[in-house]
Each structure stands twice: as structure tokens, then as C-alpha cells.
Design a protein around this motif. Structure first.
Motif, short mmCIF file in Angstrom:
data_model
loop_
_atom_site.label_atom_id
_atom_site.label_comp_id
_atom_site.label_asym_id
_atom_site.label_seq_id
_atom_site.Cartn_x
_atom_site.Cartn_y
_atom_site.Cartn_z
N GLY A 193 54.74 43.67 56.39
CA GLY A 193 54.09 44.79 56.53
C GLY A 193 53.03 45.20 55.94
N ILE A 194 52.34 46.46 56.86
CA ILE A 194 51.12 46.86 55.97
C ILE A 194 51.55 47.47 54.47
N GLU A 195 52.26 48.29 54.47
CA GLU A 195 51.82 49.22 52.93
C GLU A 195 52.09 47.90 51.82
N TYR A 196 53.54 46.90 51.98
CA TYR A 196 53.98 45.71 50.90
C TYR A 196 52.80 44.95 50.81
N ASN A 197 51.90 44.35 51.57
CA ASN A 197 50.47 43.39 51.66
C ASN A 197 49.37 44.16 50.48
N LEU A 198 49.08 45.76 50.75
CA LEU A 198 48.43 46.54 50.50
C LEU A 198 48.94 46.33 48.84
N ALA A 199 50.38 46.39 48.77
CA ALA A 199 50.26 46.57 46.85
C ALA A 199 50.74 45.09 46.65
N LEU A 200 50.76 44.31 46.95
CA LEU A 200 50.66 42.79 46.54
C LEU A 200 49.19 42.48 46.74
N GLY A 201 48.37 43.15 47.42
CA GLY A 201 46.56 42.30 47.27
C GLY A 201 46.20 43.26 45.80
N GLN A 202 46.73 44.70 45.82
CA GLN A 202 46.23 44.84 44.40
C GLN A 202 47.18 44.16 42.97
N LYS A 203 48.05 43.97 43.35
CA LYS A 203 48.68 43.24 41.78
C LYS A 203 48.62 42.59 41.87
N ARG A 204 47.88 41.58 43.32
CA ARG A 204 46.81 40.30 42.78
C ARG A 204 45.39 40.45 41.63
N ALA A 205 45.37 41.71 42.52
CA ALA A 205 43.55 42.46 41.61
C ALA A 205 43.63 42.84 40.84
N GLU A 206 44.97 43.30 40.49
CA GLU A 206 45.22 44.27 38.74
C GLU A 206 45.78 41.99 38.29
N SER A 207 46.39 41.24 38.45
CA SER A 207 46.92 40.41 37.87
C SER A 207 45.33 39.89 36.94
N VAL A 208 43.64 39.75 37.66
CA VAL A 208 42.76 38.59 38.16
C VAL A 208 42.08 39.59 36.79
N ARG A 209 42.26 40.85 36.92
CA ARG A 209 41.74 42.06 36.02
C ARG A 209 42.34 41.80 34.58
N LYS A 210 43.49 42.06 34.63
CA LYS A 210 44.09 42.33 33.09
C LYS A 210 43.81 40.85 32.41
N SER A 211 43.43 39.26 33.34
CA SER A 211 42.88 38.29 32.37
C SER A 211 42.52 38.27 32.20
N LEU A 212 40.91 39.14 33.16
CA LEU A 212 39.79 39.17 32.58
C LEU A 212 39.64 40.13 31.28
N GLU A 213 40.65 40.84 31.31
CA GLU A 213 40.38 41.88 30.10
C GLU A 213 41.32 41.30 28.92
N LEU A 214 42.19 40.13 28.79
CA LEU A 214 42.16 39.51 27.44
C LEU A 214 41.22 38.95 27.17
N LEU A 215 40.38 38.01 28.34
CA LEU A 215 39.51 37.29 27.47
C LEU A 215 38.13 38.17 27.01
N GLY A 216 38.50 39.19 26.95
CA GLY A 216 37.57 39.99 26.22
C GLY A 216 36.29 41.01 27.52
N VAL A 217 36.57 40.97 28.57
CA VAL A 217 35.43 42.14 28.97
C VAL A 217 35.93 43.33 29.02
N GLU A 218 35.20 44.77 28.91
CA GLU A 218 35.50 45.58 29.20
C GLU A 218 36.13 46.11 30.31
N SER A 219 37.12 46.87 30.06
CA SER A 219 38.23 47.41 32.18
C SER A 219 36.96 48.23 32.11
N ASN A 220 35.84 49.30 31.97
CA ASN A 220 36.01 49.88 32.30
C ASN A 220 34.49 48.95 33.67
N ARG A 221 34.63 47.95 33.27
CA ARG A 221 33.22 47.12 34.32
C ARG A 221 34.37 46.24 34.92
N ILE A 222 35.01 46.07 35.48
CA ILE A 222 36.26 45.73 36.47
C ILE A 222 36.71 46.94 37.57
#
Length: 171
Positions: A111-140
Motif C-alpha cells: 500500500g501507499i502508506e506502508y511504502n511511504l513509511a518503509l521508504g522513510q525508514k530506509r532513508a533514516e537508516s542511511v542518515r543514522k549511519s552517516l551520523e555515526l560516521l561523524g556527519v552532523e545531522s542538520n546537514r542531512i
């Protein structure tokens, strides 16, 4: 038939072989010259050659892979795609003026809502990885397009795999 060597040659050979088997605090000049198995001799004080330090060649974002793929119904970064995230993190740390948008996508199933939520979780997962590697969260920024922007409109498993992704877009 054995040869009879003079006594002094026999003694010299015996002393030489004995010297090879003993350890002593002083080293011969021969062992000092063969430093492949030991420490290299110090450079002479008159040497003006500077040591060479290698630096990794800087890679620009347009030269790096810009997509991280995901397994079906999953949002953890695959082990094989971690070097991609690490290279982007390295570049972002070296270029603090740059910002990044992570665009999460899914395949056409669900469904549309499910896929929007899953796409957001994927983007947030990569964001969290970048933050753990030293990138400031306000730049992502992490956004989801769900199944709205398919990379491949096919229905095969290979087509679905190409759609389960996060894309890196620099601003």
C-alpha cells in the motif's frame, strides 16, 4: 679418499662454525649490512630526503556510487553497501559546506502508506549511519517517495530490487 688439511685450517673452520652458532652482544659488519631481516640502518644526518606520506585520493560525489539498495521489506543497510555510505560520510566530513538529501524508495508492491513509511525508514537508516560516521545531522535530510518514483517499472524480482533503494542527492 679423504684429504688431510693442515691443522690450522681445520681449527679455523671449526672456530668459524662455532661463531655462527653463538650469540654475542656485538654484531659483525656483515649482519649490519643485511637489514632485510632486521632493522634498517638509520639514515645519515646529511640526508635531505623527506619521507613520503600517502594520502587517499579525494573522490567527488559524482564519482561515487549514489544508491544504496535494500532487501525486501527491510531497512537496514546491507554489509556490501556500507563502503558506499562510508565514502559519502568521508566526503561530507571533508566538505562541511555541503548538505545532502536522502531519498527513500520502495518497489511497487504494498500500500501507499506502508511504502511511504518503509521508504522513510530506509532513508533514516542511511542518515543514522552517516551520523555515526561523524556527519552532523542538520546537514542531512531524509525523505520518502515510497513507490511513487520507480527506477524500473517491470514486475520481475530484479526490477523490484532496483526499486528498493536510497538515493544520495547533494545540494
Amino acid at each position: 679418499m679423504t684429504k688431510n688439511y693442515p691443522l690450522y685450517i681445520t681449527l679455523l673452520l671449526a672456530c668459524g662454525l662455532t661463531a655462527c652458532g653463538t650469540t654475542s652482544s656485538s654484531r659483525s659488519q656483515r649482519s649490519e649490512g643485511h637489514y632485510a631481516f632486521g632493522k634498517a640502518p638509520a639514515a645519515p644526518a646529511s640526508s635531505r630526503v623527506a619521507p613520503v606520506e600517502t594520502q587517499p585520493v579525494p573522490v567527488k560525489p559524482d564519482q561515487m556510487a549514489r544508491i544504496v539498495y535494500f532487501d525486501f521489506d527491510a531497512y537496514t543497510v546491507r554489509q556490501t553497501d556500507r563502503p558506499i555510505v562510508e565514502s559519502h560520510a568521508r566526503w561530507l566530513r571533508d566538505h562541511p559546506q555541503q548538505s545532502l538529501m536522502l531519498q527513500g524508495h520502495t518497489d511497487a508492491r504494498g500500500g501507499i502508506e506502508y511504502n511511504l513509511a518503509l521508504g522513510q525508514k530506509r532513508a533514516e537508516s542511511v542518515r543514522k549511519s552517516l551520523e555515526l560516521l561523524g556527519v552532523e545531522s542538520n546537514r542531512i535530510e531524509a525523505v520518502s517517495y515510497g513507490k511513487e518514483r520507480l527506477a524500473d517499472t517491470g514486475t520481475s524480482e530484479a526490477a523490484h530490487q532496483r526499486n528498493r533503494r536510497v538515493e544520495f542527492e547533494y545540494r
